[in-house]
Structure formats: structure tokens, C-alpha cells
Design an enzyme around this catalytic site. Structure first.
Site, mmCIF file in Angstrom:
data_model
loop_
_atom_site.group_PDB
_atom_site.id
_atom_site.type_symbol
_atom_site.label_atom_id
_atom_site.label_comp_id
_atom_site.label_asym_id
_atom_site.label_seq_id
_atom_site.Cartn_x
_atom_site.Cartn_y
_atom_site.Cartn_z
ATOM 1 N N ASP B 72 -7.211 6.142 -8.384
ATOM 2 C CA ASP B 72 -7.095 7.591 -8.203
ATOM 3 C C ASP B 72 -5.644 8.037 -8.149
ATOM 4 O O ASP B 72 -4.725 7.225 -7.978
ATOM 5 C CB ASP B 72 -7.844 8.051 -6.939
ATOM 6 C CG ASP B 72 -7.277 7.443 -5.674
ATOM 7 O OD1 ASP B 72 -6.868 6.248 -5.703
ATOM 8 O OD2 ASP B 72 -7.232 8.137 -4.644
ATOM 9 N N GLU B 128 -7.678 6.072 -2.691
ATOM 10 C CA GLU B 128 -6.535 5.632 -1.880
ATOM 11 C C GLU B 128 -5.653 6.790 -1.438
ATOM 12 O O GLU B 128 -5.006 6.713 -0.406
ATOM 13 C CB GLU B 128 -5.690 4.626 -2.667
ATOM 14 C CG GLU B 128 -4.659 3.850 -1.821
ATOM 15 C CD GLU B 128 -3.296 4.530 -1.685
ATOM 16 O OE1 GLU B 128 -2.524 4.101 -0.830
ATOM 17 O OE2 GLU B 128 -3.011 5.506 -2.436
#
Lengths: 356, 356
Positions: B72, B128
Site C-alpha cells: 500500500d 502498513e
């Protein structure tokens, strides 16, 4: 249009005024009612400016006094209409204390003392509870200073029906510390502006309040942080911290002197003036003021908070606060005024105006 | 579905990943593409959990290593699609640095080193960049800890293509002072909570950072106010002031020890823990770690910021950060990665996995 009955007693008249809602910027209805009631009195000359109404006797007396009150209130807070607790002798409701009890006394005196021993200028004005730019007394001082001319002024702000003389000035500054941002995981690369504010707060802690005695009244200054803010993110050293400081200063200092004091106090820091209003000297050395204090019983206290009396002082007119109600209840949901305060203020002022 | 070409060079593959937008909570497309590309490789066993993909060799080697990266990115900031400046050797765009350059290296190694000398678990995970509750590595450690089991772990967070070992822990507390409200015109009736924070800030100024040497690496702790707030109104003494403090602590302290330090440091104040994450010991005393550092050139720095390496440490697995890109450009509009970093990381890791 609501018709005010100036032949009613002051408490009944207070209720009429309270029930005529007049939150700041919405004073047309109450000003219209006040203007009409005063214009019906042949011994008075009435002038209207915006929603401010001025009514004057013109008897050629040696002395002229202003008796003033504001017509607006803070916003309604589920505290209208008025409610009279007859047993306790307390009138409840928005504006009872701040300051339609005082306004009712003004209207009663205007209606029932047609030949006062001192000429009187009654002023009922708009826009006191909001930003100074809307203040009707301020506007009047600018547009028609001659209408405010007097030897002495009484502002009927709530003061527990005891004279509170003068008022302290107020000034606000932003004291700013700066630094350099850095990630908090590598804090040695930055300079923390919040840490830099430690000395600002330490100086505030070391402040010793001046308590000067002026005309026999002991004032009490104060220097306080009222806001502090700083921070960028939870993992960033902040590069700015702002401490907003309020200085309340005794009326023997001018605004300029007060500002100089604060700048000197925070020497070495970025100090920005954001707001200032002058104090008002009690003026108890003036004969008109001394006579008034004697007439209402002799007791007099210093006024610590700022009020519009300062606008009279700025015009060279000594002024005091004297009105029914405890100022601690102003702006509160449970605002109220003791009936006895309203009656006492009216009786004392009446006696003074009638020369008794 | 986008098809990733794992036969392309790592920079081309980085561009494919970057152009496949994958802001946190929107990782389905990239996880699908990654999963499909890895499932096409017969030497790997692939497991999918949410939008986290795990691919393992199972060659019965003496040692197993994890190589992990998150899929991400932070939100798009007018920095997509990718743009390659061939002359400067810089690839621009969201995620180039944090951390699709590293992800591309992982995928290239997965595809082109079918018989590594150490078994490898490749982990490409979701969530994350947002609150820890969404972290794919955290979820995996809870749901399938055996998939994370290893002798050593490499997290391909940007570290300028140099090993950054371990990471410092982070902890946040609110240090609160209280007082008593009063009107600032009568300040002697109250207690100013902002003034009460002077000593809190003074202690922060007196703080001396510990710089412990662990496995030959010098860490550097930090104790910083990151936010300060207080204030009720411009004419009121505030009854509360809150200083939010971030403690970054070296990995030789546990979270509990770090909390105890902060509580002792602010003894006498109301201290509330709001957030904490453990550090990660560099683990350079472990043979697998030592061998890795030697293989990639011997240079190793301490990691000051917190990263997911701590999740491996919590499982008893030594872990380091090693990835292309300068972390100073992570989360910035002008995020970019040097092509040479991507190529170097791939070459060094390839040599290490091939036992050259």
C-alpha cells in the site's frame, strides 16, 4: 410594536424589557419600543442613532450626568420568558441581570423625574455583547460626541447595586516561539518550539501582580496565559508554539504603557498585540462622582473587569458602574436579578436626581 | 486484471507496480496481480490472507529468511503515473520509494532465484501506512505465525540501499496539568493550568538523550513535546493544559521500561499512555544477520524510526531494514527512487540468496 408602560414599577418594566427578546444585532424591536416610550415624554429631547436611543433633559443645570445601559443580550439559552419568584424576590431570565434591570431603572427615572437637579442624558444602546465594532456607545462617541458630554457618567452594568468605580484595562498578545521541524525519531536534527515556550511560562510564573491604590480603591492586575497551542503531527518536532497572554491592567496605566510593560516582560520573544482596551480611572476625586457615591450609600469597590465606562474616561468623563444584579450570573443560563437590587438602585438614583 | 511481467527488469517492474494504484484499504487489484504472478512460479508455495500474499520456497535449507514489503501507499498527491528521468537515473512517483521499488526487487528475486541457498519466505502485505489495526503483517503474525517463522528477516523499507538494523521504539503520553477556572480580570481567584505546564517543559529542556551502543550501532533516544494545548476563552484562566510527549527509545528498552522511564521523568504529573510500539534489537550477533550484512557490503546503520521490523523482533526473529530509496522522500509529493538503488539492492540480495 410593543408598548412599554413606564408608569409600571421597575420590576414589571424589567419583565417587559426581558420578554422583548433583543439578542445583539436584533435590537430593532426593543429600540423602537424604548424610543416611542421616551418620545411620549415632553420634558425629554430624543435622538435615535441606529438602535441607540438618547434622551436628554435641558434644564440649564450646572451639572450634566449620563446614565447609560445597553439593550442587547447574549443569545437565548432556554431562559425566556422572564419568571418572577415572588417568595424569594428574584426575577429570572435572560437579561434580567445584564442589564435590563438597569435599563428599567433608567426608563423609570426618565419618565418620573421630569425636573432633576442635574441635567440628565439617558442613553440606551445597542451592540455591547459582541465585537467592539458593533458597540452603540462607541458609535455615538464617534458620530455625536456632544450627546455624550457630561460631568459624570453612570453605567448600569450589574454591580450588586454597589458602586464599582473605574475599570481595569485589558490587552492580549501572542507570544511566539519558533523552531525547526524534524521527525521525532531524529529529534536532534530539529529545534522544538514547544520546549522553547518553557521560559515564557516560567516568566509568567515569576510575575508579581501590581495592586495600586487609586482614589482609595485597590486594583489588582493580572498576567495570564489564556491559550497555548503548538504541534504539527504526533511524530514531528513542532516549529511553532503560541502562548496567548491576557494582561489586565490597573487604570493608572495607558494602553501604550501596558503594551510596553508586556513587551518588556517578554523581551527576547516575538510578541504580537492582538487586542487592547483602555482602563478607566475611578475619577472619585471629581465632585460629581464624590457626591454620587455619598448619595448611594458611600460604599464603593474597584471594578476589575472591563466595561464601557472606559469609553467615558476616554472622553475625559469620570464614570462608575452601578446597577442591579450580581455580575457572576451575567451570561449564565440561570441569569437572575434580586428585586431588591432593582428597587434600591431606582430609589437611590431618584433621590440623587431629585436632590434629596 | 493487470498482469505483472516478472521477466522485466526491476525498474520496469517498479513502474508497473507504481502505476497500479494501491492506496491503503484499496489493495485488492495489486494483491491480485502479485498473487497471480507468484502462483505462476512452480517453485513457490503461495498463501493469500486478505490482501497479503506469502510465497515460500521449501528446499529444506538449514536457514530460512523472510523478505517482506508492503503493497500500500499513502494517498495520491498528484504524483501518478510514474515518470522515469533516464538522464538522472531517477524514477518519480507515488510509492517509488515507499516501497514499490523494494516490492519489485522481491518479485524479481522470487521469479529468478528458484534454488536459493537459504529458504525464503516472500511476504507482500497490505495496510502498513495506516492505523496498526489494518497492518497485514500484524494480521499474519496473529493468524499464521508459522508463515513468518524464520532465522532472519529483511524488510525492504527505504534505507538508501544500506542496511539499517533494528529500530527504535516509540511511545506517546499525555502529561496533564490542572487548575481552577476564573475570569482573567480576577485571576487571583483561579489557578492557571498553562502556567503549571512550565515545569513540564523545563524538564523536557533538561532531558539528556541516551545514545546506547547496541551490536556496534549507536542509537539515539529522544523525548519531545509534539503537541501542547490549553485554553477555554480569551478571558478565562484555563483549568487544563495537555502536553503530548513522544519518547523514541533505543531497542535495549522494553515498552514497559520505556513507560516507566517517562512516568519517572514526569513524576508528580498526571501521565497517560496513549500509544506505544516496541523497538527492535538489531540482532547483528546472529549468524544469519552477520552474514547478510557482509554480503551487502558491510555498511550498517542504526534505524531511528519505527518500522515493522519490530513485529519480527516480537517473534524472536532478528530483522533489518534494507531497501532502495531515501526515506526522507517517503510520503512526499516529489517521492522518487534512484534507479541505481533498485539495481544494487536486487544484485546484492541475489548474490546473497545464490550463495555467491
Amino acid at each position: 410594536m410593543t408598548t412599554l408602560d413606564l408608569t409600571a414599577d421597575a420590576v414589571t418594566l424589567t419583565r417587559q424589557l426581558v420578554d422583548l427578546e433583543s439578542v445583539s444585532k436584533d435590537e430593532q424591536a426593543i429600540a423602537d419600543a424604548v424610543e416611542a416610550a421616551l418620545r411620549a415624554l415632553p420634558h425629554l429631547t430624543v435622538t435615535r442613532r441606529g438602535h441607540t436611543v438618547v434622551a436628554r433633559t435641558d434644564l440649564g443645570r450646572d451639572e450634566r450626568v449620563v446614565i447609560a445601559g445597553h439593550l442587547d443580550t447574549v443569545p437565548v439559552n432556554d431562559n425566556l420568558p422572564s419568571r418572577l419568584d415572588e417568595e424569594a424576590g428574584i426575577l429570572h431570565g435572560l437579561g434580567t441581570c445584564d442589564m435590563k434591570g438597569g435599563d428599567a431603572v433608567i426608563l423609570r427615572l426618565a419618565a418620573t423625574v421630569p425636573e432633576p437637579v442635574r441635567d440628565v442624558t439617558f442613553i440606551l444602546y445597542e451592540g455591547e455583547e459582541i465585537e467592539a465594532e458593533f458597540n452603540g456607545l462607541r458609535h455615538l462617541a464617534e458620530s455625536d460626541p456632544e450627546l455624550m458630554a457630561a460631568d459624570f457618567a453612570i453605567l448600569m452594568e450589574p454591580s450588586n447595586a454597589v458602586v464599582e468605580a473605574g475599570c481595569q484595562g485589558t490587552l492580549r498578545v501572542e507570544v511566539r516561539t519558533t523552531g525547526e521541524r524534524a521527525h521525532s525519531a531524529r529529534s536532534w536534527r530539529g529545534v522544538n518550539a514547544i520546549h522553547g515556550a518553557a521560559e515564557v511560562l516560567a516568566r509568567l510564573n515569576s510575575y508579581e501582580a501590581r495592586q495600586p491604590v487609586i482614589d482609595g480603591l485597590e486594583y489588582h492586575e493580572g498576567l495570564n496565559a489564556v491559550f497555548i497551542r503548538g504541534g504539527v503531527a504526533g511524530n514531528v518536532l513542532p516549529d511553532e508554539c503560541v502562548v496567548e497572554v491576557n494582561f489586565r491592567f490597573a487604570p493608572d496605566r495607558s494602553e501604550a504603557e501596558a503594551e510596553a510593560f508586556v513587551r518588556e516582560f517578554f523581551a527576547g520573544y516575538d510578541v504580537r498585540l492582538t487586542d487592547t482596551a483602555p482602563g478607566a480611572l475611578p475619577g472619585l476625586d471629581r465632585p460629581a462622582a464624590r457626591a454620587f457615591v455619598e448619595a448611594v450609600g458611600g460604599e464603593v469597590n474597584p471594578k476589575f473587569g472591563w466595561t464601557d465606562v472606559a469609553r467615558f474616561t476616554a472622553l475625559g468623563i469620570p464614570a462608575v458602574n452601578y446597577g442591579p444584579g450580581d455580575p457572576m450570573f451575567a451570561h449564565k443560563q440561570d441569569e437572575h436579578v434580586p428585586v431588591e437590587h432593582v428597587e434600591r438602585c431606582e430609589a437611590r438614583l431618584r433621590a440623587w436626581l431629585e436632590g434629596r
